[in-house]
Design a protein around this motif. Structure first.
Motif, PDB file in Angstrom:
ATOM      1  N   LEU A  20      -6.812  75.750 153.218  1.00 38.57           N
ATOM      2  CA  LEU A  20      -6.237  76.447 154.365  1.00 38.57           C
ATOM      3  C   LEU A  20      -7.246  77.316 155.119  1.00 38.57           C
ATOM      4  N   PRO A  21      -8.046  78.139 154.455  1.00 37.70           N
ATOM      5  CA  PRO A  21      -9.056  78.901 155.216  1.00 37.70           C
ATOM      6  C   PRO A  21     -10.068  78.003 155.924  1.00 37.70           C
ATOM      7  N   ILE A  22     -10.418  76.906 155.295  1.00 36.87           N
ATOM      8  CA  ILE A  22     -11.347  75.969 155.936  1.00 36.87           C
ATOM      9  C   ILE A  22     -10.715  75.374 157.186  1.00 36.87           C
ATOM     10  N   ALA A  23      -9.445  74.990 157.108  1.00 36.62           N
ATOM     11  CA  ALA A  23      -8.759  74.404 158.257  1.00 36.62           C
ATOM     12  C   ALA A  23      -8.653  75.407 159.405  1.00 36.62           C
ATOM     13  N   PHE A  24      -8.293  76.645 159.096  1.00 32.84           N
ATOM     14  CA  PHE A  24      -8.203  77.665 160.155  1.00 32.84           C
ATOM     15  C   PHE A  24      -9.568  77.937 160.781  1.00 32.84           C
ATOM     16  N   THR A  25     -10.595  77.985 159.969  1.00 30.92           N
ATOM     17  CA  THR A  25     -11.943  78.228 160.491  1.00 30.92           C
ATOM     18  C   THR A  25     -12.391  77.093 161.402  1.00 30.92           C
ATOM     19  N   LEU A  26     -12.155  75.857 160.982  1.00 26.93           N
ATOM     20  CA  LEU A  26     -12.543  74.717 161.813  1.00 26.93           C
ATOM     21  C   LEU A  26     -11.731  74.661 163.106  1.00 26.93           C
ATOM     22  N   ALA A  27     -10.445  74.983 163.025  1.00 33.14           N
ATOM     23  CA  ALA A  27      -9.612  74.972 164.232  1.00 33.14           C
ATOM     24  C   ALA A  27     -10.064  76.048 165.217  1.00 33.14           C
ATOM     25  N   LEU A  28     -10.363  77.224 164.707  1.00 36.95           N
ATOM     26  CA  LEU A  28     -10.831  78.308 165.566  1.00 36.95           C
ATOM     27  C   LEU A  28     -12.183  77.965 166.196  1.00 36.95           C
ATOM     28  N   ALA A  30     -13.323  74.943 166.806  1.00 40.46           N
ATOM     29  CA  ALA A  30     -13.102  73.895 167.806  1.00 40.46           C
ATOM     30  C   ALA A  30     -12.519  74.485 169.093  1.00 40.46           C
ATOM     31  N   ALA A  31     -11.592  75.436 168.957  1.00 44.06           N
ATOM     32  CA  ALA A  31     -10.992  76.052 170.137  1.00 44.06           C
ATOM     33  C   ALA A  31     -12.023  76.839 170.934  1.00 44.06           C
ATOM     34  N   ILE A  32     -12.857  77.586 170.249  1.00 45.55           N
ATOM     35  CA  ILE A  32     -13.897  78.363 170.937  1.00 45.55           C
ATOM     36  C   ILE A  32     -14.913  77.436 171.590  1.00 45.55           C
ATOM     37  N   ALA A  33     -15.297  76.376 170.889  1.00 43.24           N
ATOM     38  CA  ALA A  33     -16.244  75.424 171.467  1.00 43.24           C
ATOM     39  C   ALA A  33     -15.659  74.758 172.706  1.00 43.24           C
ATOM     40  N   PHE A  34     -14.393  74.382 172.657  1.00 41.63           N
ATOM     41  CA  PHE A  34     -13.748  73.760 173.808  1.00 41.63           C
ATOM     42  C   PHE A  34     -13.685  74.728 174.985  1.00 41.63           C
ATOM     43  N   GLU A  40     -14.637  76.869 180.704  1.00 38.58           N
ATOM     44  CA  GLU A  40     -15.431  77.828 181.485  1.00 38.58           C
ATOM     45  C   GLU A  40     -16.273  77.142 182.559  1.00 38.58           C
ATOM     46  N   PRO A  41     -16.989  76.031 182.259  1.00 35.52           N
ATOM     47  CA  PRO A  41     -17.705  75.355 183.344  1.00 35.52           C
ATOM     48  C   PRO A  41     -16.768  74.823 184.435  1.00 35.52           C
ATOM     49  N   LYS A  42     -15.568  74.373 184.033  1.00 37.59           N
ATOM     50  CA  LYS A  42     -14.625  73.883 185.030  1.00 37.59           C
ATOM     51  C   LYS A  42     -14.143  75.019 185.927  1.00 37.59           C
ATOM     52  N   LYS A  43     -13.865  76.181 185.342  1.00 38.76           N
ATOM     53  CA  LYS A  43     -13.463  77.341 186.136  1.00 38.76           C
ATOM     54  C   LYS A  43     -14.571  77.741 187.100  1.00 38.76           C
ATOM     55  N   GLN A  44     -15.807  77.710 186.629  1.00 41.34           N
ATOM     56  CA  GLN A  44     -16.939  78.077 187.482  1.00 41.34           C
ATOM     57  C   GLN A  44     -17.122  77.069 188.608  1.00 41.34           C
ATOM     58  N   ALA A  45     -16.919  75.794 188.318  1.00 40.18           N
ATOM     59  CA  ALA A  45     -17.046  74.771 189.357  1.00 40.18           C
ATOM     60  C   ALA A  45     -15.985  74.952 190.437  1.00 40.18           C
TER      61      ALA A  45
END
Length: 76
Positions: A20-28, A30-34, A40-45
């Motif tokens: 469970l901690p591994i899954a939450f860490t990976l999900a977080l 992935a969300a930050i990377a996305f 953010e680049p799309k908003k800037q464009a």
């Protein structure tokens, strides 16, 4: 020689404590990377586009091209 009995009692809780901690860490992660690689680049464009976008100029160009049915080009 026989195989030892598998440990079945508490197996789910034991595996969840590990995964469970591994899954939450990976999900977080992935969300930050996305967020920083896609949104953010799309908003800037969009912001850069609308800084120099002139809606009236675009409307007049489409009107002259005959795109609208309710608005006649100025030459007619």
């Amino acid at each position: 020689m026989s195989l030892p009995k598998p440990m079945m009692r508490g197996l789910l809780a034991k595996r969840l404590r590990f995964h469970l901690p591994i899954a939450f860490t990976l999900a977080l992660t992935a969300a930050i990377a996305f967020k920083y690689t896609v949104t953010e680049p799309k908003k800037q464009a969009y912001a850069d586009f609308y800084k120099q976008y002139d809606a009236i100029k675009d409307f007049n160009a489409m009107r002259e091209a005959g795109v609208f049915e309710s608005v006649q080009p100025t030459g007619k």
